[in-house]
Scaffold this motif. Structure first.
Motif, PDB file in Angstrom:
ATOM      1  N   GLY A 234       6.745  -2.168 -13.852  1.00 16.15           N
ATOM      2  CA  GLY A 234       6.365  -1.047 -13.328  1.00 16.15           C
ATOM      3  C   GLY A 234       5.635  -1.261 -12.787  1.00 16.15           C
ATOM      4  N   VAL A 235       4.094  -0.741 -11.341  1.00 17.81           N
ATOM      5  CA  VAL A 235       3.353  -1.444 -11.187  1.00 17.81           C
ATOM      6  C   VAL A 235       1.921  -1.165 -11.575  1.00 17.81           C
ATOM      7  N   LEU A 236       1.537  -0.018 -12.222  1.00 12.84           N
ATOM      8  CA  LEU A 236      -0.263  -0.031 -12.566  1.00 12.84           C
ATOM      9  C   LEU A 236       0.317  -0.443 -14.392  1.00 12.84           C
ATOM     10  N   ASP A 237       1.158  -0.730 -15.244  1.00 14.59           N
ATOM     11  CA  ASP A 237       1.161  -1.537 -15.866  1.00 14.59           C
ATOM     12  C   ASP A 237       0.465  -2.808 -16.162  1.00 14.59           C
ATOM     13  N   GLU A 238      -0.563  -3.118 -17.432  1.00 15.78           N
ATOM     14  CA  GLU A 238      -1.116  -4.626 -16.867  1.00 15.78           C
ATOM     15  C   GLU A 238      -0.038  -5.954 -17.427  1.00 15.78           C
ATOM     16  N   SER A 239       1.078  -6.159 -17.009  1.00 10.07           N
ATOM     17  CA  SER A 239       1.904  -7.152 -17.098  1.00 10.07           C
ATOM     18  C   SER A 239       1.663  -7.836 -16.192  1.00 10.07           C
ATOM     19  N   SER A 240       3.213  -8.911 -15.604  1.00 13.37           N
ATOM     20  CA  SER A 240       3.101  -9.378 -14.817  1.00 13.37           C
ATOM     21  C   SER A 240       4.135  -9.301 -14.066  1.00 13.37           C
ATOM     22  N   GLY A 315       3.727   4.621  -3.369  1.00 11.86           N
ATOM     23  CA  GLY A 315       3.776   3.148  -2.995  1.00 11.86           C
ATOM     24  C   GLY A 315       2.531   2.756  -2.122  1.00 11.86           C
ATOM     25  N   LYS A 316       2.982   3.891  -0.194  1.00 10.41           N
ATOM     26  CA  LYS A 316       1.546   3.328  -0.019  1.00 10.41           C
ATOM     27  C   LYS A 316      -0.256   3.288  -0.523  1.00 10.41           C
ATOM     28  N   PHE A 317      -0.328   4.440  -1.931  1.00 11.97           N
ATOM     29  CA  PHE A 317      -1.417   4.902  -1.694  1.00 11.97           C
ATOM     30  C   PHE A 317      -1.506   2.984  -2.317  1.00 11.97           C
ATOM     31  N   VAL A 318      -1.194   3.193  -3.652  1.00 11.70           N
ATOM     32  CA  VAL A 318      -1.216   2.058  -4.410  1.00 11.70           C
ATOM     33  C   VAL A 318      -1.584   0.829  -4.141  1.00 11.70           C
ATOM     34  N   GLU A 319      -1.020   0.115  -2.658  1.00 10.83           N
ATOM     35  CA  GLU A 319      -1.152  -0.594  -1.917  1.00 10.83           C
ATOM     36  C   GLU A 319      -2.729  -0.548  -1.082  1.00 10.83           C
ATOM     37  N   GLY A 320      -3.338   0.540  -0.624  1.00 12.30           N
ATOM     38  CA  GLY A 320      -3.864   1.021  -0.565  1.00 12.30           C
ATOM     39  C   GLY A 320      -5.429   0.564  -1.405  1.00 12.30           C
ATOM     40  N   LYS A 321      -5.182   1.146  -2.834  1.00  9.49           N
ATOM     41  CA  LYS A 321      -5.931   0.531  -3.638  1.00  9.49           C
ATOM     42  C   LYS A 321      -6.274  -0.581  -4.314  1.00  9.49           C
ATOM     43  N   ALA A 322      -5.100  -1.503  -3.823  1.00  9.06           N
ATOM     44  CA  ALA A 322      -5.344  -2.287  -4.407  1.00  9.06           C
ATOM     45  C   ALA A 322      -6.790  -3.319  -3.600  1.00  9.06           C
ATOM     46  N   LYS A 323      -6.134  -3.194  -2.464  1.00 10.02           N
ATOM     47  CA  LYS A 323      -6.591  -4.047  -1.437  1.00 10.02           C
ATOM     48  C   LYS A 323      -8.123  -3.055  -1.690  1.00 10.02           C
ATOM     49  N   GLU A 324      -8.465  -2.102  -2.474  1.00 12.75           N
ATOM     50  CA  GLU A 324     -10.339  -1.327  -2.354  1.00 12.75           C
ATOM     51  C   GLU A 324     -11.021  -1.956  -4.238  1.00 12.75           C
ATOM     52  N   GLY A 325      -9.698  -2.237  -4.220  1.00 11.46           N
ATOM     53  CA  GLY A 325     -10.335  -3.116  -5.912  1.00 11.46           C
ATOM     54  C   GLY A 325     -10.546  -2.254  -7.079  1.00 11.46           C
ATOM     55  N   TYR A 327      -7.922  -2.001  -9.802  1.00 11.39           N
ATOM     56  CA  TYR A 327      -7.040  -2.550 -10.141  1.00 11.39           C
ATOM     57  C   TYR A 327      -6.905  -3.672 -10.691  1.00 11.39           C
ATOM     58  N   PRO A 328      -6.374  -4.337 -12.330  1.00 14.57           N
ATOM     59  CA  PRO A 328      -7.015  -5.420 -12.167  1.00 14.57           C
ATOM     60  C   PRO A 328      -5.751  -6.627 -10.895  1.00 14.57           C
ATOM     61  N   PRO A 329      -6.183  -7.861 -11.299  1.00 13.34           N
ATOM     62  CA  PRO A 329      -5.668  -8.868  -9.958  1.00 13.34           C
ATOM     63  C   PRO A 329      -3.619  -8.575 -10.869  1.00 13.34           C
ATOM     64  N   GLN A 330      -3.194  -8.494 -12.160  1.00 15.41           N
ATOM     65  CA  GLN A 330      -1.475  -8.604 -11.824  1.00 15.41           C
ATOM     66  C   GLN A 330      -1.317  -7.496 -11.315  1.00 15.41           C
ATOM     67  N   VAL A 331      -2.172  -6.162 -11.568  1.00 10.91           N
ATOM     68  CA  VAL A 331      -1.944  -5.049 -11.296  1.00 10.91           C
ATOM     69  C   VAL A 331      -1.531  -4.632  -9.929  1.00 10.91           C
ATOM     70  N   ALA A 332      -2.793  -5.256  -9.007  1.00  6.45           N
ATOM     71  CA  ALA A 332      -2.947  -5.556  -7.618  1.00  6.45           C
ATOM     72  C   ALA A 332      -1.921  -5.875  -7.124  1.00  6.45           C
ATOM     73  N   ALA A 333      -1.338  -6.856  -7.851  1.00  6.36           N
ATOM     74  CA  ALA A 333      -0.868  -7.720  -7.094  1.00  6.36           C
ATOM     75  C   ALA A 333       1.211  -7.366  -6.948  1.00  6.36           C
ATOM     76  N   LYS A 334       1.043  -6.731  -7.817  1.00  6.53           N
ATOM     77  CA  LYS A 334       2.733  -5.730  -7.823  1.00  6.53           C
ATOM     78  C   LYS A 334       2.204  -4.563  -6.811  1.00  6.53           C
ATOM     79  N   ALA A 335       0.974  -4.048  -7.040  1.00  5.06           N
ATOM     80  CA  ALA A 335       0.630  -2.494  -6.034  1.00  5.06           C
ATOM     81  C   ALA A 335       0.996  -3.555  -4.500  1.00  5.06           C
ATOM     82  N   GLU A 336       0.885  -4.487  -3.899  1.00  9.32           N
ATOM     83  CA  GLU A 336       0.885  -5.560  -2.791  1.00  9.32           C
ATOM     84  C   GLU A 336       2.341  -5.267  -2.640  1.00  9.32           C
ATOM     85  N   GLN A 337       2.954  -5.826  -3.165  1.00 11.19           N
ATOM     86  CA  GLN A 337       4.466  -5.741  -3.713  1.00 11.19           C
ATOM     87  C   GLN A 337       5.622  -4.704  -2.974  1.00 11.19           C
ATOM     88  N   VAL A 338       5.182  -3.850  -4.013  1.00 11.06           N
ATOM     89  CA  VAL A 338       5.855  -3.297  -3.481  1.00 11.06           C
ATOM     90  C   VAL A 338       5.347  -1.576  -2.635  1.00 11.06           C
TER      91      VAL A 338
END
Length: 451
Positions: A234-240, A315-325, A327-338
């Motif tokens: 999933g997107v928001l757990d702290e895995s890769s 999906g749209k919300f986490v993509e936007g918030k990933a760009k605002e910092g 989430y942790p880096p690995q979570v942000a990468a997944k958010a921008e992917q989904v």
């Protein structure tokens, strides 16, 4: 939540006077006459003209064309010693109370979520849930499917709402998530080694078909209404990984077999194509998110009659918030992917004829903004009437409650909402619900809460 803590909280609630618990509840009227300028009939897929809806004792008593004189109903109510109200919804479109098939009412993601889990107790999440439940109801969602929490807080919230202690939507709760060690459902992901422990089936963590049966039976014991599994990342757990498979086909089949034995449906969080394939072959009732769904998945879902709940807004919300910092880096990468993919997948599934029910993943984004999903669904190519059906008749069918919810018809639950103007002309009007009735009780009128 431990048994002792749950019993202690229940004892506190039961020790309070009923008046103290219910002071926020609106006055109940036994008979209501609603004059609607227009009415959505999701069964026929039509917009009707002026319609009068008669409500009695929390159910639809009559449905008549035109604006009927309410005086005879008032006289009958007075004679019977019943309460009466007449509600004018001029230039408003009435429709059945909306159903969100994918919510998490006892949490809401923020910048501090990852650290909050070390400071907040289950009781804190439960109390926050009462606020989010009220926001959801006032947004026009009179029923939700709550697909996962960590301490069964949503089961307690459901019970409190059913008892009239707090206002909120009708909840069908999955209780705890079910997944595998280190997977999207594992509540200790990201913890340092000495704090991880070894979550087991009582915590919703399984690693074999035998564990699956125990986890489902625990859900039955806990009083859940359905089961939610996590066969993919999933997107928001702290895995890769957001899409890797995290449950075997045998584990999924075991969950489904046990769940269906106990009368539960099974919702499957699945982003990756292989995880979706396994979930469908395993017999789940719905696929949630479905971001990387491929043609084989779509073919299988149509063959098996599997429902799809897209959750585009999340999906749209986490993509936007990933760009605002956020989430942790690995979570942000997944958010921008989904984020950039999930809406297109929903459109593709619609065009292929996959069964779609409305759901948003509320809690990933702020509660009360659920209706934004309608706009995203229309942008994906779904007609306005279809998306309204997705949140009414389709969602009711997914819940196996089509004989009670999802339409305004004689004998059904009196869940009625209204929006200004015509949502078939402008779907964004769904974000401005002006009237909310649930079980015959008015919670919002004229755009303002009646609490």
């Amino acid at each position: 939540m431990t048994t002792s803590r749950a019993l202690a909280l229940a004892a506190i609630a039961l020790s309070l006077p009923a008046a103290a618990l219910a002071t926020d509840a609106p006055a109940s009227h036994e008979v209501s006459v609603l004059h609607c300028a227009r009415l959505v009939d999701p069964v026929a897929g039509k917009l009707l003209g002026p319609t009068t809806v008669i409500v009695e004792d929390g159910r639809i008593k009559e449905l008549r064309s035109g604006s009927l004189d309410g005086k005879p109903y008032q006289d009958a109510a007075n004679k019977a010693g019943a309460g009466f109200q007449q509600i004018e919804l001029a230039d408003a479109t009435c429709m059945p109370g909306l159903i969100d098939s994918h919510t998490h009412l006892t949490m809401q993601f923020s910048k501090t979520t990852y650290s909050d889990q070390f400071r907040l107790n289950p009781a804190d999440y439960a109390i926050e849930g009462t606020v989010y439940a009220k926001r959801t109801l006032l947004a026009g969602f009179t029923t939700v499917r709550n697909v996962g929490d960590e301490h069964n807080e949503s089961i307690a919230l459901r019970n409190a709402i059913n008892a009239g202690l707090v206002p909120g939507p009708r909840i069908f709760s999955a209780g705890q998530f079910v997944g595998t060690t280190g997977g999207h459902a594992d509540p200790t992901d990201g913890y340092r080694w000495d704090l991880q422990g070894d979550p087991d089936p009582k915590d919703g963590i399984i690693n074999s078909p035998e564990d699956a049966w125990k986890a489902v039976r625990q859900h039955y014991k806990d009083g859940a209404d359905l089961v939610k599994i996590m066969p993919s990342g999933g997107v928001l757990d702290e895995s890769s990984s957001v899409g890797n498979s995290q449950m075997t086909l045998e584990e999924i089949k075991a969950v489904v077999a046990a769940a269906h034995d106990y009368g539960f449906t099974v919702a499957a969080h699945a982003h990756g194509a292989e995880a979706i394939r396994r979930a469908v072959l395993g017999g789940v009732d719905s696929i949630e998110h479905g971001t990387f769904m491929d043609d084989e998945d779509i073919k299988l879902m149509k063959e098996h009659g599997t429902w799809y709940v897209p959750t585009i807004i999340a999906g749209k919300f986490v993509e936007g918030k990933a760009k605002e910092g956020w989430y942790p880096p690995q979570v942000a990468a997944k958010a921008e992917q989904v984020g950039p993919i999930i809406q297109a997948t929903a459109g593709k599934a619609y065009r292929a004829g996959v069964k779609i029910a409305f759901g948003t993943d509320a809690g990933v984004y702020p509660h009360g903004e659920n209706a934004k999903e309608f706009e995203y669904m229309v942008q994906a190519g779904m007609p306005p009437m279809f998306v309204l059906q997705a949140a009414t008749t389709h969602a009711a069918e997914l819940l196996h409650k089509q004989d009670q919810l999802g339409q305004i018809a004689v004998g059904r639950q009196a869940d009625v909402i209204a929006v200004p103007g015509n949502p078939l002309d402008d779907i964004t009007t769904m974000q401005h619900v002006s009237f909310v009735m649930k079980d015959g009780v008015v919670y919002k009128d004229g755009g303002k809460p009646t609490l």
